[in-house]
Design an enzyme around this catalytic site. Structure first.
Site, PDB file in Angstrom:
ATOM      1  CG  ASP A 444       3.755  -2.428  50.377  1.00  0.00           C
ATOM      2  OD1 ASP A 444       4.924  -2.823  50.511  1.00  0.00           O
ATOM      3  OD2 ASP A 444       3.069  -2.010  51.320  1.00  0.00           O
ATOM      4  CG  ASP A 502       5.914  -0.507  57.548  1.00  0.00           C
ATOM      5  OD1 ASP A 502       5.660   0.428  56.760  1.00  0.00           O
ATOM      6  OD2 ASP A 502       5.627  -1.694  57.306  1.00  0.00           O
TER       7      ASP A 502
END
Ligand code: GLA
Length: 700
Positions: A444, A502
């Site tokens: 990430d 997301d």
């Protein structure tokens, strides 16, 4: 009439033509649809001087440079010690069937510049520029474009994508500019608008026909894509990875190559350009074992439990995942020392002793024992000020001396330009991978860079990824950056999946996924079934609709199966089984997309013989009956069509949908290719937020 001496590169449907005069640089004569340039008159014999212009006009060179009488954009800006401008001579042209390499050198500065244009598998083209210091003094490079190219004639519209966290890849459209157009990113990563790329569309170009040029820069940092109008009414396109002032200093003997610009020019519309892009990206991938395995179904722990987990909780989640058919279990954020929320812990990459007193090895063993691969979330380029790493090395972050250090999500960015920082991260990750049987990393990057790290920061990340891949070649890596903030063909050389967003809301995902698929093949596109109401939007959607939309990519689950009721859990398991049955078609070949009347969208994944077709309705229908869906890709064969799924709220098929559609669930219905391509596939009325999935199998 003087006939031009030419150097050409021809691809599937396109040509590049340079004129190579006896003196001076090779000059651009054509990039665009395939041409036969035999007998072409020399440009100098066609274009004289105009009023108030140079007596000898300077046409666009293969490597155009400002300050030479060319007034368009430059490939390169350098600073020599005495401030002299760059002037290339000593031209060399290497012409082979699949590559053109043009080099010019400045004997005063000792700099050689090379433009390489290379055909890619599947018909796309890669353009890059490299520079080499052949002199004795260092050369400071302020800007280096991957390429500056004429825009093929006949393109008049620019389609590009913008985005934000949970709102990735929103499509925008603009006419070709009267002056200039640009898409420039300065976040340190490509950002949520997707790769630095665009589609240029010709008059009337659509999904299936018309001239389309797709471009994307294979680069994971700041970049600029610019289109400028020229004095002849045409346009020039420039693509470059941005450099910070002074950061690229080429020592004597050193060479530097700009990242490739991938170009796909097709007369087959957006679909044709997309197919070429997919092939070009696929050719850059480095799969463990040399080839892609069927993509395993994921369960990612993030939305199932966020930071609230420990060994017992994760064991239960893994058991629930295995019970519904998941094949790879990923333990997301929250597993490492001090990480109970997003305020602490980044940088300290060992298991949190309170949550995982026995370390992660027993968790990994349990996951393996359940028959799944074990994946782990990391965010190596980041550090929380509240971490042992930062306390020990506060100077290892990107910062400006004496200035505040702006945090984002309570974190700072490590300075990957420094070898000792990269070495530390390599050792930490190497130790982790060596001590725990980890099959997969979700990598990430949850903030923009301030201060900037420049191209060298990106090079540092690539270097770290390359070292880890070499040391642990079986480990696959997912590129994530607060969702889809780092989706590009540069990082794809080291990674195997992109986390798209997301936002897992299926309605939001439809346009995002179409944006991602303009550049990336579907097997790289992470797509999960989340809970309803969606955590990102609060919208409610049926499980079937969520699953049907996730099924277009690399399928996964982002919820706790034990939190579902029995019927929903069984339905999710059934969808997982469905996806496993069809993933070879979903990922195996080509993709066609289209829009039909009254808001219907369609998308087909497959090969020449075998297609899976989605028909998606977002909003309630306006018309009484849906118009048949014309499928141009189906023209060449005859087909058996079976309705596999109607996914959506309970009344997906309107109650009076024709009997034929109910029958098509059981027995395939025959259609000729010409009927499907021209008259269209009849489809039943659909409820809003629903998808039909059909199988088209070619008749022998
Ligand atoms: C980012 C990712 C999420 C999740 C969190 C963890 O937002 O996009 O999927 O991994 O970080 O903090």
């Amino acid at each position: 009439m003087t006939e031009a001496r030419l150097a050409c590169l021809h691809g599937n449907g396109w040509s590049i033509v340079f004129e190579c005069p006896d003196a001076g640089p090779p000059i651009w004569r054509h990039i665009g649809e395939r041409v036969d340039p035999a007998g072409l008159p020399a440009l100098a014999s066609l274009r004289g001087a105009t009023t108030f212009s140079l007596d000898e006009p300077v046409p666009m060179a293969a490597i155009p440079l400002g300050g030479t009488g060319w007034f368009g954009p430059s490939v390169l800006a350098v600073r020599s010690q005495d401030g002299a401008a760059l002037l290339l001579s000593d031209w060399q042209v290497e012409e082979t069937a699949d590559r053109l390499v043009i080099t010019g050198a400045d004997p005063v500065l000792g700099l050689a510049v090379t433009l390489t244009l290379a055909s890619q598998p599947g018909g796309a083209l890669a353009a890059t520029t490299s520079i080499e210091n052949r002199g004795t003094a260092p050369i400071c490079v302020d800007a280096l474009a991957s390429a500056v190219l004429p825009v093929p004639a006949g393109l008049d519209r620019i389609m590009a994508w913008t985005g934000r966290h949970t709102g990735e890849l929103a499509e925008t459209s603009a006419p070709m500019p009267g002056h200039g157009w640009q898409r420039e990113t300065r976040l340190g990563i490509p950002g949520h608008g997707g790769p630095c790329g665009a589609l240029l569309l010709g008059e009337g170009a659509g999904w299936h026909a018309g001239l389309v040029l797709a471009v994307q820069l294979a680069w994971s940092g700041d970049a600029r894509l610019a289109i400028e109008r020229q004095e002849d009414g045409g346009h020039v396109l420039l693509a470059q990875a941005r450099l910070l002032p002074g950061e690229l200093r080429l020592a004597p003997g050193a060479r530097h190559e700009a990242p490739p610009l991938l170009l796909a020019l097709s007369q087959g519309g957006r679909g044709g350009a997309m197919a070429m892009m997919h092939a070009a990206v696929r050719a850059r991938l480095d799969w463990p074992g040399g080839a892609m395995r069927p993509r395993p179904v994921h369960l990612n722990s993030w939305e199932a439990c966020y930071f609230a987990h420990d060994e017992a909780r994760i064991r239960r989640l893994a058991e629930a995942a295995a019970a519904i058919g998941v094949e790879r279990f990923i333990l997301d954020d929250g597993w490492f020392r001090g990480r109970n929320d997003d305020r602490a812990g980044l940088g300290d990459w060992d298991a949190d002793p309170a949550k995982y007193p026995r370390g992660l090895a027993p968790v990994a063993a349990h996951v393996h024992g359940l028959g799944m691969e074990f994946g782990l979330w990391v965010e190596p380029e980041m550090v929380n000020p509240d971490s042992d790493l930062y306390r020990a090395h506060p100077d290892w972050v990107l910062y400006l001396p004496g200035q505040p250090r702006p945090t984002a999500r309570h974190q700072l960015v490590l300075d990957l330009r420094r070898a000792e920082v990269r070495d530390h991260l390599f050792r930490a990750l190497d130790r982790l991978l060596a001590s725990v049987p980890i099959d997969y990393l979700k990598w990430d990057h949850n903030r923009a860079l301030a201060p900037a790290g420049g191209a060298a920061q990106v090079a540092g990340t690539y270097d770290l990824l390359a070292r880890l891949r070499a040391a642990h070649p079986a480990v696959e890596i997912e590129s994530c950056a607060a969702g889809g903030g780092r989706i590009d063909a540069g990082i794809a050389r080291f990674t195997h999946r992109f986390w798209t967003s997301d936002n897992i809301d299926a309605l939001s995902r439809i346009s995002m996924q179409r944006g991602v698929l303009a550049f990336m093949p579907p097997e790289l596109m992470g797509a999960h079934v989340g809970v309803s109401p969606s955590h990102a939007t609060g919208r409610v959607q049926s499980l079937a609709f969520r699953a049907a939309i996730a099924a277009q990519g690399h399928f996964g689950v982002e919820l706790d199966p034990d939190a579902l009721d029995d019927a929903e859990r069984a339905a999710l398991a059934e969808w997982i089984g469905f996806w496993k049955q069809w993933r070879h078609i979903i990922h195996g070949g080509q993709l066609h997309m289209g829009e039909a009347a009254d808001g219907l969208l369609w998308q087909a994944h497959g090969t020449g013989d075998d297609w899976l077709l989605w028909v998606i309705r977002l909003d309630p229908a306006r018309d009484r009956y849906p118009a048949p869906i014309r499928l141009p890709f189906a023209a060449a064969r005859d087909w058996q069509v079976r309705l596999l799924r109607h996914a959506g709220p309970s009344a997906v098929l309107t109650p009076r949908a024709g009997a034929a559609f109910k029958a098509m669930r059981e027995t395939p219905q025959g259609f000729t290719g010409s009927w499907l391509a021209s008259a269209g596939l009849p489809v039943p009325g659909q409820a809003p937020e629903s998808a039909l999935i059909l199988h088209l199998e070619a008749l022998p």
